[in-house]
Design an enzyme around this catalytic site. Sequence first.
Site, PDB file in Angstrom:
ATOM      1  CB  CYS A 134      35.802  41.179  40.689  1.00 40.79           C
ATOM      2  SG  CYS A 134      35.723  39.797  39.574  1.00 40.79           S
ATOM      3  CG  LEU A 135      38.507  46.472  44.068  1.00 37.59           C
ATOM      4  CD1 LEU A 135      37.293  47.250  44.606  1.00 37.59           C
ATOM      5  CD2 LEU A 135      39.680  46.297  45.263  1.00 37.59           C
TER       6      LEU A 135
END
Length: 214
Positions: free
Chosen positions: A125-126
Site C-alpha cells: 500500500c505504500l
Amino acid sequence: MSENLPGTSRFHEPLTRDNAALLLVDHQVGLFTGVRDIEVATLKHNVAALAKAAQVLDIPTVVTTTMADGMWGPLVPELAEVLPADLEVFDRGTVNAWDEPRVRQAVEATGRKKLIIAGISIEVCLAFPAISATAAGYDAYAAIDASGTFSETKRTAGLLRMQQAGVIVTDYATTMVEILADNADPKAYELYGALDMPFATLVGQLSAAYSKNG
C-alpha cells in the site's frame, strides 16, 4: 519529477508548502490488526499527527481505503477524527492506489509534484503507489513511521524495493518540519503541537521554565 534549482537535486530540493501533498493509503482497522513491525499505538499516533500537521501547514491531503465495507473495514478512528469533515475518502478495489483513477486525479489536482506517502502495508500500500508516482514524474517521500506491515521481512523488502526505484525514505515529523523551514514561523508552536513529539514537548517545557526563572 520536479524541476531543480541550480546546484540541487531531487533529494535536496526542500519540501515546501507550495510543492508538497500528502497521500494516506489504507490506514484501516482490519489492516492494523496484522501490523507487527511497529507498535500499533505508535503507528496510530504518528499517522494522526502527520494528518494534523499537514492541515496546520495547508498541505493538500488525499486519503484512500480498500474495500472499507468489507475486507479491511473503515479508517482507524484516530485518523478519521482528525481529518476534515468534508474530505472525501476514496474507497477502491485496486491493489495499487495509483491505479485508481480518482486517486490519481485527486493527486494531480493538487498541482504538487512532491508526494509524501504513508500506508499499510509498507511493501504494497505504500511501496506500490510510491514507485508508480516516481515513475510518473513525482518525487515520492515514504513516511516510514506512519506506515506499518506484517513482519520485519516485509518491511525490509518494501524499503529495499522503494529505494531501488528512487523513492525517498523519511519519517512523518521530518517531512513537516522541513516544510515549516523556520522555527520563528507563527505556525511553529501549532505545528509542533500537532506532531506531538515527546522530546519536543519536553524542550518546550524546559524553555518555559528557564524563561520563568531566568
